[in-house]
Design a protein around this motif. Structure first.
Motif, PDB file in Angstrom:
ATOM      1  N   ASP A  38      -2.698   6.150   9.505  1.00 38.82           N
ATOM      2  CA  ASP A  38      -1.357   5.834  10.011  1.00 38.82           C
ATOM      3  C   ASP A  38      -1.292   4.496  10.736  1.00 38.82           C
ATOM      4  N   ARG A  39      -2.377   3.735  10.674  1.00 39.95           N
ATOM      5  CA  ARG A  39      -2.372   2.443  11.375  1.00 39.95           C
ATOM      6  C   ARG A  39      -2.096   1.317  10.385  1.00 39.95           C
ATOM      7  N   PRO A  40      -0.883   0.765  10.375  1.00 46.42           N
ATOM      8  CA  PRO A  40      -0.556  -0.298   9.416  1.00 46.42           C
ATOM      9  C   PRO A  40      -1.569  -1.433   9.440  1.00 46.42           C
ATOM     10  N   GLU A  41      -2.082  -1.760  10.608  1.00 52.12           N
ATOM     11  CA  GLU A  41      -3.003  -2.893  10.709  1.00 52.12           C
ATOM     12  C   GLU A  41      -4.250  -2.677   9.863  1.00 52.12           C
ATOM     13  N   ALA A  42      -4.660  -1.402   9.727  1.00 53.14           N
ATOM     14  CA  ALA A  42      -5.855  -1.124   8.943  1.00 53.14           C
ATOM     15  C   ALA A  42      -5.650  -1.542   7.482  1.00 53.14           C
ATOM     16  N   TYR A  43      -4.394  -1.446   6.997  1.00 53.08           N
ATOM     17  CA  TYR A  43      -4.110  -1.816   5.602  1.00 53.08           C
ATOM     18  C   TYR A  43      -4.118  -3.327   5.420  1.00 53.08           C
ATOM     19  N   ARG A  44      -3.801  -4.013   6.486  1.00 52.82           N
ATOM     20  CA  ARG A  44      -3.826  -5.471   6.466  1.00 52.82           C
ATOM     21  C   ARG A  44      -5.231  -5.960   6.084  1.00 52.82           C
ATOM     22  N   ALA A  45      -6.203  -5.270   6.661  1.00 50.23           N
ATOM     23  CA  ALA A  45      -7.589  -5.694   6.468  1.00 50.23           C
ATOM     24  C   ALA A  45      -8.025  -5.562   5.004  1.00 50.23           C
ATOM     25  N   VAL A  46      -7.392  -4.670   4.246  1.00 48.25           N
ATOM     26  CA  VAL A  46      -7.794  -4.518   2.840  1.00 48.25           C
ATOM     27  C   VAL A  46      -6.802  -5.204   1.892  1.00 48.25           C
TER      28      VAL A  46
ATOM     29  N   LEU B 180       0.655  -2.562  -6.359  1.00 50.20           N
ATOM     30  CA  LEU B 180       0.448  -1.380  -5.519  1.00 50.20           C
ATOM     31  C   LEU B 180      -1.033  -1.183  -5.205  1.00 50.20           C
ATOM     32  N   LEU B 181      -1.304  -0.824  -3.979  1.00 55.81           N
ATOM     33  CA  LEU B 181      -2.667  -0.533  -3.533  1.00 55.81           C
ATOM     34  C   LEU B 181      -2.693   0.888  -2.993  1.00 55.81           C
ATOM     35  N   ASP B 182      -3.833   1.512  -3.128  1.00 58.47           N
ATOM     36  CA  ASP B 182      -4.009   2.809  -2.476  1.00 58.47           C
ATOM     37  C   ASP B 182      -5.385   2.858  -1.825  1.00 58.47           C
ATOM     38  N   PRO B 183      -5.565   2.048  -0.789  1.00 58.18           N
ATOM     39  CA  PRO B 183      -6.903   1.958  -0.172  1.00 58.18           C
ATOM     40  C   PRO B 183      -7.340   3.290   0.439  1.00 58.18           C
ATOM     41  N   LEU B 184      -6.372   4.087   0.852  1.00 53.12           N
ATOM     42  CA  LEU B 184      -6.725   5.376   1.450  1.00 53.12           C
ATOM     43  C   LEU B 184      -7.320   6.287   0.374  1.00 53.12           C
TER      44      LEU B 184
ATOM     45  N   GLY C 195     -10.692   5.395  -0.605  1.00 50.15           N
ATOM     46  CA  GLY C 195     -11.721   5.512   0.427  1.00 50.15           C
ATOM     47  C   GLY C 195     -12.059   4.206   1.127  1.00 50.15           C
ATOM     48  N   ARG C 196     -11.178   3.204   0.958  1.00 53.15           N
ATOM     49  CA  ARG C 196     -11.476   1.923   1.633  1.00 53.15           C
ATOM     50  C   ARG C 196     -10.946   1.914   3.058  1.00 53.15           C
ATOM     51  N   ILE C 197     -10.207   2.938   3.410  1.00 57.91           N
ATOM     52  CA  ILE C 197      -9.722   3.079   4.790  1.00 57.91           C
ATOM     53  C   ILE C 197     -10.106   4.465   5.271  1.00 57.91           C
ATOM     54  N   ALA C 198     -10.541   4.530   6.499  1.00 52.05           N
ATOM     55  CA  ALA C 198     -10.966   5.825   7.054  1.00 52.05           C
ATOM     56  C   ALA C 198      -9.739   6.702   7.307  1.00 52.05           C
ATOM     57  N   ARG C 199      -9.935   8.007   7.168  1.00 52.17           N
ATOM     58  CA  ARG C 199      -8.851   8.962   7.386  1.00 52.17           C
ATOM     59  C   ARG C 199      -8.156   8.750   8.728  1.00 52.17           C
ATOM     60  N   GLU C 200      -8.941   8.506   9.747  1.00 55.53           N
ATOM     61  CA  GLU C 200      -8.322   8.402  11.079  1.00 55.53           C
ATOM     62  C   GLU C 200      -7.468   7.148  11.207  1.00 55.53           C
TER      63      GLU C 200
ATOM     64  N   ALA D 107       0.851  -1.198   0.000  1.00 56.19           N
ATOM     65  CA  ALA D 107       0.000   0.000   0.000  1.00 56.19           C
ATOM     66  C   ALA D 107       0.879   1.238   0.000  1.00 56.19           C
ATOM     67  N   VAL D 108       0.605   2.156  -0.908  1.00 58.12           N
ATOM     68  CA  VAL D 108       1.338   3.426  -0.968  1.00 58.12           C
ATOM     69  C   VAL D 108       0.314   4.554  -1.012  1.00 58.12           C
ATOM     70  N   PRO D 109      -0.058   5.104   0.146  1.00 57.43           N
ATOM     71  CA  PRO D 109      -1.008   6.213   0.160  1.00 57.43           C
ATOM     72  C   PRO D 109      -0.358   7.465  -0.434  1.00 57.43           C
ATOM     73  N   PRO D 110      -1.159   8.445  -0.835  1.00 56.86           N
ATOM     74  CA  PRO D 110      -0.584   9.695  -1.347  1.00 56.86           C
ATOM     75  C   PRO D 110       0.305  10.342  -0.288  1.00 56.86           C
TER      76      PRO D 110
END
Lengths: 200, 457
Positions: free
Chosen positions: B115-123, B100-104, B107-112, B66-69
């Motif tokens: 910064d939580r790596p675990e949240a990316y695991r879920a997607v 490469l993924l950009d779930p942030l 919109g598949r990950i909430a803004r808050e 995952a590589v967010p902006p």
């Protein structure tokens, strides 16, 4: 052969027609690099003694100046021609090759005979033999193929009695096509050996 | 390992399928090849009636990253951060290791949770690379952190500085190479460059450099004549090339300070095709000084030369094996150009290629196990890779035009070559499995590319 038939032509009415188109530029063409004249005019310039004689006989006022300018023997006129002028006239014809081949075809051998004859008659010039290839094949291989073509030509000229010291070879590989096209017609033109005369 | 010659076994037949070559991965990545897989992103569509890579079989497994902006700090203009982010992502994508993924961004990950790596695991992401861009006086700082999404552990936390806007692309390249190295244990190639020649005016071909992605094109020579085949030294600090600058085509050396040396100003009408030995101390080249094209060695320290081949055929285009023990070359001693291999002292020449009547321009892969070359197939030149151990040949290009002059990227997973699908030559890169074809040059025609080694810092 041209020399022998020229006086006959000159005396005929034909001469008038080509002199009117050809003579205006002939006097200067010897010294400068004006575009080459149509082929029928070429022998007249090369064989100027005959031409001059013929023109004088015609007694046509508009040509008088030109006649004066081309006076002289063959040797004197030729002495005034440098390598660039001869190159421009294309006195040494290009030879062509088959794909991926440096073999001299029958046509190429005939051309080389004529080129060797010219070189024997003009011993003061050196000649650079350029090997060229079509665009197919890779850069490095074609450089070497071009070199091989140039060497094949040089070796044959030497066999025909031209001093090897007078001949240099260079390969341009596929870098200098005469025809930038991409079909067999263009490729056939580009697979060639060219001759460039060099001043002594 | 000495590559085996398949000559004894007879000509093996060619496949259209190239098995994806997966070099050794570091353990952490190997484990993940079977875990979080991401689909291969679609390759950018070319607009021309272009060549294609020959691909079959399933897409190779890629690590889901995952590589967010990028997050831009105060005073950082948006375009700077965007450029850093775009180049960084493109590099990682091109490396071929990652999906490469950009779930942030999607919109598949909430803004808050950004910064939580675990949240990316879920997607579905196995790793997370974050970018933070700040300004410090004249300089821009790029901080890249790499997380394992499973446990949230930090694998890398590094910051690079540079002057905007010129250094931005370079910064992103350096950062992406660091990520590749951290995850695969192998250096990335985003900071490498490609040397090539391109037309300039009607008569000249000059030597140019560009970044590996085709950006930042830079002209090295101004000769007004034809220059060909620039080739890198192993330390990527010198180039050797052929030039018609003098009366005869000669070999030139150009160092990074711009100093130019000529080799062999005399002797032979055609000295060509120089290739640096892996130790950088000598050049193999071909010369016709002995009557026809043979391969020689030139010792760069002593100037001493040594003849390697003796044959009335054309022997040219030498290419060192990465061990320095062997040299591949082109020879038409069997009546048509084929690839041969000999020991570096000139002994034991043996034929490598048997398929087809026109095989040349050998390029030995960096790991030593394969040789890429050009083969004439149904009237067109295609790029072929031969596996030396199995003898198997894979055609990796197809489509209109000729493809020529393949050279390996230092990662052994990509090749650069020149091709003219629309009648005009340009530089292309392609994966060694036929995937990810990209055109690098536009405009003026470009030829004879060579991919730089990775430069030691």
């Amino acid at each position: 052969m041209i020399r022998r038939i020229l006086p006959a032509i000159a005396l005929s009415g034909l001469l008038l027609s080509f002199l009117t188109t050809g003579c205006a530029t002939r006097g200067t063409r010897l010294e400068t690099s004006a575009p080459p004249a149509p082929p029928v005019v070429e022998p007249a310039a090369a064989d100027s003694a005959g031409a001059a004689e013929a023109v004088e006989n015609l007694d046509a006022e508009p040509f008088r100046e030109d006649v004066l300018e081309v006076q002289g023997t063959d040797e004197a006129l030729e002495a005034g021609l440098d390598a660039a002028a001869w190159n421009e006239r294309g006195v040494l014809a290009t030879v062509h090759f088959g794909f991926d081949s440096a073999r001299l075809t029958d046509a190429a051998l005939a051309t080389l005979e004529a080129n060797a004859r010219w070189l024997r008659e003009h011993p003061r010039f050196r000649v650079i033999v350029e090997g060229h290839c079509d665009e197919r094949g890779t850069t490095e291989y074609n450089l070497n193929l071009g070199a091989r073509r140039a060497r094949a030509i040089r070796d044959h000229l030497v066999r025909l009695g031209i001093d090897a010291e007078r001949i240099e070879t260079i390969s341009y590989g596929e870098e200098r096509p005469v025809d930038p096209g991409h079909g067999e017609a263009a490729w056939a033109k580009n697979r060639r050996g060219e001759f460039r005369l060099v001043n002594p | 390992m000495t590559p085996q010659s398949p000559a004894v076994a007879g000509p093996p037949s060619r496949r259209r399928l190239a098995a994806p070559c997966l070099p050794l991965l570091s353990l952490s990545v190997l484990a993940l090849l079977t875990a979080g897989l991401a689909p291969l992103p679609a390759t950018a569509q070319e607009d021309e009636p272009a060549i294609e890579g020959v691909i079959s079989g399933a897409a190779p497994a890629r690590v889901a990253l995952a590589v967010p902006p990028p997050v831009a700090g105060p005073g950082v203009p948006g375009p700077w951060a965007a450029e850093l982010g775009d180049v960084f992502r493109a590099d990682l994508e091109f490396s071929g290791w990652f999906g490469l993924l950009d779930p942030l961004g999607e919109g598949r990950i909430a803004r808050e949770d950004a910064d939580r790596p675990e949240a990316y695991r879920a997607v579905g992401a196995s790793y997370l690379a974050t970018m933070r861009v700040d300004r410090s006086g004249e300089r821009v700082l790029l901080r890249v952190r790499l997380f394992e999404t499973g446990g949230g552990s930090v694998l890398m936390d590094r910051t690079w500085g540079g002057r905007p806007p010129n250094d931005l692309r370079r910064m992103a390249h350096v950062a992406s190479d660091a990520v590749v190295e951290a995850l695969t244990g192998r250096p990335g190639i985003a900071t490498t460059r490609i040397a090539f020649v391109s037309r300039r005016g009607r008569k000249a071909k000059e030597v140019y450099l560009m970044d590996y992605d085709g950006a930042r094109v830079f002209r090295l020579t101004t000769t007004g004549t034809i220059n060909l085949s620039p080739t890198w030294s192993p330390d990527a600090r010198r180039l050797t090339f052929l030039s018609f600058l003098g009366d005869k085509p000669s070999i030139y050396l150009l160092d990074e300070n711009g100093a130019v040396t000529t080799l062999h100003p005399a002797g032979g009408e055609l000295n060509a095709a120089p290739d640096f030995s892996p130790d950088g101390e000598s050049l193999a080249f071909s010369s016709d000084r002995d009557g026809n094209s043979e391969i020689y060695l030139y010792d760069l320290r002593t100037g001493r030369e040594r003849r390697l081949t003796r044959h009335p055929a054309i022997d040219t285009a030498p290419c060192w094996s990465p061990t320095g023990r062997e040299i591949a070359f082109t020879s038409d001693r069997t009546g048509s150009p084929q690839i041969w291999i000999m020991s570096a002292d000139g002994t034991n020449p043996r034929r490598l290629t048997y398929e087809g009547r026109y095989n040349e321009s050998a390029a030995w892969s960096p790991e030593g196990g394969r040789i890429a070359f050009v083969s004439r197939i149904r009237g067109r030149f295609e790029i072929v890779i031969k596996d030396l151990a199995s003898g198997r040949e894979s055609i990796i290009t197809k489509g209109p035009g000729n493809k020529e002059n393949p050279r390996w990227a230092p990662d052994g997973r990509h090749l650069v070559f020149s091709a003219n699908p629309d009648g005009r030559y340009a530089i292309y890169v392609i994966g060694d499995d036929g995937r990810g074809l990209r055109r690098l040059t536009r405009g003026e025609e470009a030829f004879t590319p060579d991919w730089s080694p990775i430069r030691a810092r």
